[in-house]
Design a protein around this motif. Structure first.
Motif, PDB file in Angstrom:
ATOM      1  N   ARG A 109       1.451 -13.394  10.421  1.00 46.74           N
ATOM      2  CA  ARG A 109       0.889 -13.531  11.677  1.00 46.74           C
ATOM      3  C   ARG A 109       1.070 -14.824  12.647  1.00 46.74           C
ATOM      4  N   GLU A 165      -0.474  -9.707  15.320  1.00 46.32           N
ATOM      5  CA  GLU A 165      -1.239  -8.831  14.298  1.00 46.32           C
ATOM      6  C   GLU A 165      -0.935  -7.456  14.140  1.00 46.32           C
ATOM      7  N   THR A 181       2.374  -7.488  11.935  1.00 48.95           N
ATOM      8  CA  THR A 181       2.215  -7.996  10.500  1.00 48.95           C
ATOM      9  C   THR A 181       1.216  -7.381   9.610  1.00 48.95           C
ATOM     10  N   GLY A 182       0.474  -6.362  10.283  1.00 51.00           N
ATOM     11  CA  GLY A 182      -0.787  -5.657   9.534  1.00 51.00           C
ATOM     12  C   GLY A 182      -0.201  -4.840   8.260  1.00 51.00           C
ATOM     13  N   TRP A 183       1.123  -4.209   8.581  1.00 51.39           N
ATOM     14  CA  TRP A 183       1.650  -3.494   7.530  1.00 51.39           C
ATOM     15  C   TRP A 183       1.554  -4.406   6.049  1.00 51.39           C
ATOM     16  N   ILE A 184       1.733  -5.506   6.232  1.00 57.98           N
ATOM     17  CA  ILE A 184       2.031  -6.288   4.749  1.00 57.98           C
ATOM     18  C   ILE A 184       0.618  -6.196   3.967  1.00 57.98           C
ATOM     19  N   LEU A 185      -0.519  -6.432   4.721  1.00 60.56           N
ATOM     20  CA  LEU A 185      -1.856  -6.177   4.020  1.00 60.56           C
ATOM     21  C   LEU A 185      -2.249  -4.705   3.616  1.00 60.56           C
ATOM     22  N   SER A 189      -1.454 -10.243  -0.640  1.00 62.31           N
ATOM     23  CA  SER A 189      -1.121  -9.701   0.789  1.00 62.31           C
ATOM     24  C   SER A 189      -1.930 -10.073   1.891  1.00 62.31           C
ATOM     25  N   SER A 204       0.158 -11.677   4.720  1.00 61.26           N
ATOM     26  CA  SER A 204      -0.076 -11.244   6.114  1.00 61.26           C
ATOM     27  C   SER A 204      -0.388 -12.181   6.995  1.00 61.26           C
ATOM     28  N   GLU A 205      -1.334 -13.203   6.728  1.00 62.56           N
ATOM     29  CA  GLU A 205      -1.760 -14.114   7.626  1.00 62.56           C
ATOM     30  C   GLU A 205      -0.768 -15.049   8.066  1.00 62.56           C
TER      31      GLU A 205
END
Lengths: 75, 139
Positions: B127, B85, B88-92, B119, B123-124
């Motif tokens: 992750r 998480e 990959t949080g930067w995608i959201l 997004s 992101s999910e």
């Protein structure tokens, strides 16, 4: 800054053998994780938390350094 | 090495998200390309996608539970999830910033909503995929 080197080695396989061929499942149940987690720790794919490391040492009734050793030269 | 119940759960979530919401984005993309820009028109398709997602999750977990003993997530499962998480949080976050920018330049709400949803979706997916990499390769 140089990248950190070294890795944590362990003697869990040997200790299980010395404790009547204790299975990974039996060890997992005693330390409260899944068998796959024990397998990952034993195979060096996962460095356990300090708490789990202590639990493992407690099961085998040995000091923690008898289970885990840090190899500073390993990549 | 066989997979734990938690790892199987991640596979099921990845499959469910990829299929159900992937289908939504295919249909929504087609609708947007056809000039449909009224947001409520997309609600029906979205509800169908969510129902499909829930069905895949329930069915998948039932099958996984029948194939092996279900176990709660342990410390490693939670650590793998947290680390994936974090990476990959930067995608959201990028999607949210993009959506704010889109609002500033008065882009239609339907595009903003889909940018946010896309997004979140990407992101999910990232992750879940990264979690599986950690399960297989180690960390």
């Amino acid at each position: 800054m140089e990248p950190a080197r070294g890795s944590v080695k362990n003697r869990i396989r040997q200790l299980r053998f010395e404790h009547g061929e204790m299975t990974q499942q039996a060890l997992a149940e005693r330390i409260g994780v899944s068998r796959q987690t024990v397998n990952a720790i034993e195979g060096g794919k996962y460095a356990p938390s300090l708490e789990v490391a202590f639990r493992i040492a407690l099961v085998f009734a040995v000091p923690i350094e008898a289970v885990f050793q840090f190899d500073p030269d390993a990549k | 090495m066989s997979a734990s119940f938690a790892e199987k759960s991640v596979w099921i979530q990845l499959l469910g998200m990829a299929v159900a919401l992937g289908l939504y984005f295919v249909v929504a993309g087609w609708m947007l390309a056809s000039g449909i820009t009224i947001l409520p028109d997309f609600a029906g398709v979205f509800v169908v996608a969510v129902v499909l997602l829930v069905a895949i999750l329930i069915g998948g977990h039932l099958v996984a539970a029948l194939m092996g003993r279900p176990e709660p997530a342990d410390v490693r499962d939670r650590e793998l999830e947290g680390r994936a998480e974090g990476r990959t949080g930067w995608i959201l976050a990028t999607g949210v910033i993009g959506a704010i920018g889109a609002l500033v330049v008065a882009v239609e709400p339907v595009w903003v909503a889909h940018l946010l949803l896309l997004s979140l979706y990407l992101s999910e997916l990232a992750r879940l995929a990264l979690q599986l990499v950690y399960y297989r390769r180690g960390m």
